[in-house]
Design a protein around this motif. Structure first.
Motif, PDB file in Angstrom:
ATOM      1  N   ALA A   1      82.266-134.702  21.932  1.00 17.10           N
ATOM      2  CA  ALA A   1      81.503-133.659  22.632  1.00 17.10           C
ATOM      3  C   ALA A   1      80.088-134.139  22.928  1.00 17.10           C
ATOM      4  N   GLN A   2      79.399-134.682  21.928  1.00 16.57           N
ATOM      5  CA  GLN A   2      78.052-135.248  21.962  1.00 16.57           C
ATOM      6  C   GLN A   2      76.941-134.206  22.115  1.00 16.57           C
ATOM      7  N   SER A   3      77.113-133.223  23.000  1.00 10.78           N
ATOM      8  CA  SER A   3      76.102-132.177  23.174  1.00 10.78           C
ATOM      9  C   SER A   3      76.744-131.012  23.912  1.00 10.78           C
TER      10      SER A   3
ATOM     11  N   PRO B   1      67.498-139.022  24.590  1.00 10.89           N
ATOM     12  CA  PRO B   1      66.289-139.026  25.417  1.00 10.89           C
ATOM     13  C   PRO B   1      65.829-137.607  25.769  1.00 10.89           C
ATOM     14  N   ASN B   2      64.574-137.332  25.467  1.00 13.57           N
ATOM     15  CA  ASN B   2      63.940-136.035  25.760  1.00 13.57           C
ATOM     16  C   ASN B   2      64.565-134.865  25.008  1.00 13.57           C
ATOM     17  N   GLN B   3      65.449-135.118  24.051  1.00 16.07           N
ATOM     18  CA  GLN B   3      66.079-134.028  23.315  1.00 16.07           C
ATOM     19  C   GLN B   3      65.071-133.377  22.365  1.00 16.07           C
ATOM     20  N   THR B   4      65.091-132.057  22.331  1.00 14.34           N
ATOM     21  CA  THR B   4      64.220-131.311  21.426  1.00 14.34           C
ATOM     22  C   THR B   4      65.034-130.735  20.281  1.00 14.34           C
ATOM     23  N   LEU B   5      64.348-130.348  19.220  1.00 13.67           N
ATOM     24  CA  LEU B   5      65.016-129.713  18.090  1.00 13.67           C
ATOM     25  C   LEU B   5      65.681-128.420  18.533  1.00 13.67           C
ATOM     26  N   ALA B   6      65.043-127.697  19.444  1.00 13.88           N
ATOM     27  CA  ALA B   6      65.621-126.442  19.941  1.00 13.88           C
ATOM     28  C   ALA B   6      66.935-126.705  20.675  1.00 13.88           C
TER      29      ALA B   6
ATOM     30  N   LEU C   1      68.969-129.210  20.156  1.00 11.27           N
ATOM     31  CA  LEU C   1      69.953-129.576  19.146  1.00 11.27           C
ATOM     32  C   LEU C   1      70.453-128.344  18.404  1.00 11.27           C
ATOM     33  N   GLU C   2      69.533-127.445  18.060  1.00 10.64           N
ATOM     34  CA  GLU C   2      69.914-126.201  17.377  1.00 10.64           C
ATOM     35  C   GLU C   2      70.919-125.425  18.215  1.00 10.64           C
ATOM     36  N   ASP C   3      70.671-125.349  19.523  1.00  9.54           N
ATOM     37  CA  ASP C   3      71.572-124.603  20.407  1.00  9.54           C
ATOM     38  C   ASP C   3      72.952-125.265  20.459  1.00  9.54           C
TER      39      ASP C   3
ATOM     40  N   MET D   1      65.562-133.513  12.875  1.00 10.25           N
ATOM     41  CA  MET D   1      66.848-133.122  13.460  1.00 10.25           C
ATOM     42  C   MET D   1      67.976-133.301  12.443  1.00 10.25           C
ATOM     43  N   TYR D   2      67.983-134.451  11.787  1.00  6.02           N
ATOM     44  CA  TYR D   2      69.033-134.740  10.812  1.00  6.02           C
ATOM     45  C   TYR D   2      68.993-133.743   9.658  1.00  6.02           C
ATOM     46  N   GLU D   3      67.809-133.467   9.155  1.00  5.18           N
ATOM     47  CA  GLU D   3      67.691-132.525   8.042  1.00  5.18           C
ATOM     48  C   GLU D   3      68.122-131.128   8.453  1.00  5.18           C
ATOM     49  N   ARG D   4      67.800-130.746   9.687  1.00  5.76           N
ATOM     50  CA  ARG D   4      68.218-129.413  10.150  1.00  5.76           C
ATOM     51  C   ARG D   4      69.733-129.335  10.284  1.00  5.76           C
ATOM     52  N   LEU D   5      70.344-130.381  10.779  1.00  6.80           N
ATOM     53  CA  LEU D   5      71.803-130.417  10.860  1.00  6.80           C
ATOM     54  C   LEU D   5      72.432-130.271   9.480  1.00  6.80           C
ATOM     55  N   ARG D   6      71.900-130.984   8.511  1.00  8.10           N
ATOM     56  CA  ARG D   6      72.421-130.904   7.151  1.00  8.10           C
ATOM     57  C   ARG D   6      72.284-129.494   6.583  1.00  8.10           C
ATOM     58  N   GLU D   7      71.133-128.894   6.798  1.00  7.60           N
ATOM     59  CA  GLU D   7      70.888-127.546   6.274  1.00  7.60           C
ATOM     60  C   GLU D   7      71.865-126.537   6.863  1.00  7.60           C
ATOM     61  N   ARG D   8      71.999-126.570   8.164  1.00  4.38           N
ATOM     62  CA  ARG D   8      72.827-125.546   8.819  1.00  4.38           C
ATOM     63  C   ARG D   8      74.312-125.726   8.517  1.00  4.38           C
ATOM     64  N   LEU D   9      74.778-126.954   8.515  1.00  2.00           N
ATOM     65  CA  LEU D   9      76.189-127.169   8.209  1.00  2.00           C
ATOM     66  C   LEU D   9      76.487-126.848   6.747  1.00  2.00           C
ATOM     67  N   GLY D  10      75.570-127.175   5.868  1.00  2.00           N
ATOM     68  CA  GLY D  10      75.746-126.803   4.469  1.00  2.00           C
ATOM     69  C   GLY D  10      75.803-125.305   4.288  1.00  2.00           C
ATOM     70  N   ALA D  11      74.903-124.594   4.971  1.00  2.00           N
ATOM     71  CA  ALA D  11      74.879-123.136   4.882  1.00  2.00           C
ATOM     72  C   ALA D  11      76.150-122.518   5.455  1.00  2.00           C
TER      73      ALA D  11
END
Length: 401
Positions: free
Chosen positions: A141-143, A185-190, A192-194, A240-250
């Protein structure tokens, strides 16, 4: 501090004792894609005009020669990667999967994974995959951001991911995974969150999350060299990596490997073979294999591979692995697993060798730095990355070289 050297008895061994077993895992490479993504350095070729059927002929010849040279026992995991294996049409897919079953006996509960790109799995193809034994699909999927997908050279859109998952479920597949990328490239945390929110809405049993690596011989590398690839800085990528870990863990997913998250019982069994440094067959153009203490790489080009398979095993390189190298590999790949490495497994692979004696210097240094910690007791005793060590994994792995 230098690494401790293995005892003379271990150095004298020609191959790794455990790896004298016959592989129980099988990797097969299908090198064709609908297009070449801007970041991709895998051995893959745009399928238009390629001799696909001749390639499948050659692949069957390699299967025949492989099982003659090293007869298989029961295969527990199969992984078909690429490229995009699902560019095969239903007839080609059926033919290919029938050949796998003919040469490699699969256990009744074998995990049989096939990589797929969204939009390349219509109902007829999915039916052929199911009938041929595939029971796990990993979608690239990638994004879920269409602009980002276009910017990295993907030709699918977010809706194609959703539709492909729906089609797979309709065909009876329940073990499904998707890959997501961050640090684009140009990716924001927002952004990625979406994408992660939309991915979690699919309620899949497995997610793989990879940071962009700028590899040579890619369009992105040429842009990077010219200063024309606007990547997030290191702090943003770590966030970004830490946010991914947090959300998937939750959300109830186990972080079982540096880049992989699964619901209980859905960790990738095939990839775990690699992370435990166990042997596996590797077939197809550019494929890597590891068996009987020897690693090999196959010839990469499609036509050169076809030609080579007509007269023997299509090898590009064959390299015996020393015991020392195998010990280093064991640590580097094993520490990618969040459960880490076990001393008992190390002893089993290396004729009773003591992990603490072999790597005392590097282990002590990493323990002092707080990058690894002792884990488990008794037969489960070993080492694993600490929370501090997880984002610094590459530094830890490199310490064992």
């Amino acid at each position: 501090m230098a690494l401790s050297q293995p005892s003379g008895a271990h150095e004298a061994a020609a191959v790794v004792p455990l790896h004298a077993w016959t592989p129980r895992a099988l990797y097969i490479h299908i090198p064709f894609c609908t297009n070449k993504c801007y970041y991709c350095d895998f051995n893959s070729y745009v399928v238009a005009g390629q001799p696909v059927d001749a390639y499948l002929d050659a692949l069957e010849r390699e299967m025949e020669q492989t099982v003659r040279a090293l007869p298989p026992e029961t295969i527990r995991t199969v992984f078909v990667g690429g490229g995009t294996p699902t560019v095969l049409n239903p007839r080609q897919m059926t033919r290919f999967l029938n050949a796998v079953a003919r040469y490699f006996p699969l256990s009744e509960d074998a995990e049989f994974t096939m990589e797929a790109n969204p939009g390349t799995t219509d109902p007829a193809k999915l039916d052929a995959m199911r009938e041929g034994g595939v029971n796990r699909i990993s979608f690239g999927a990638q994004s879920f951001d269409d602009k980002l997908l276009a910017a990295i050279g993907r030709i699918h859109e977010a809706k194609d991911v959703v539709n492909s998952i729906a089609n797979a479920r309709q065909a009876g597949f329940t073990n499904l995974s998707i890959d997501l990328m961050f640090g684009l490239p140009n990716q924001t945390l927002a952004q990625l969150e979406d994408s992660l929110s939309r991915a979690l809405e699919l309620d899949l049993p497995h997610y793989s999350l990879y940071s962009l690596k700028v590899e040579e011989n890619t369009l992105f590398h040429r842009l990077y060299e010219r200063g024309e690839l606007p990547l997030p800085d290191e702090d943003e990528e770590v966030a970004m990596y830490e946010r991914l870990r947090e959300r998937l863990g939750a959300a109830g997913y186990e972080h079982y490997e540096i880049s992989n998250f699964a619901k209980p019982g859905f960790a990738s069994r095939h990839n775990t073979v690699y992370w435990r440094n166990e042997p596996y067959y590797g077939l197809g153009a550019g494929a890597h294999g590891y068996a009987m203490g020897v690693r090999h790489i196959n010839i990469k080009g499609v036509q050169p591979y076809i030609d080579a398979a007509a007269s023997g095993l299509p090898r590009l390189e064959t390299t015996p692995v020393t015991v020392r190298e195998a010990m280093e590999d064991f640590m580097m790949v094993g520490l990618r697993l969040r459960e880490g490495v076990r001393k008992a497994d190390f002893a089993a692979q290396f004729g009773g060798a003591d992990l603490d004696e072999v790597f005392d210097g590097v282990l002590n240094r990493l323990l002092e730095q707080g990058l690894i910690e002792a884990s488990g007791t008794g037969e489960a005793a070993g080492y694993r990355l600490t929370e501090r060590g997880v984002p610094l994994g590459n530094e830890v792995f490199g310490a064992f070289l």
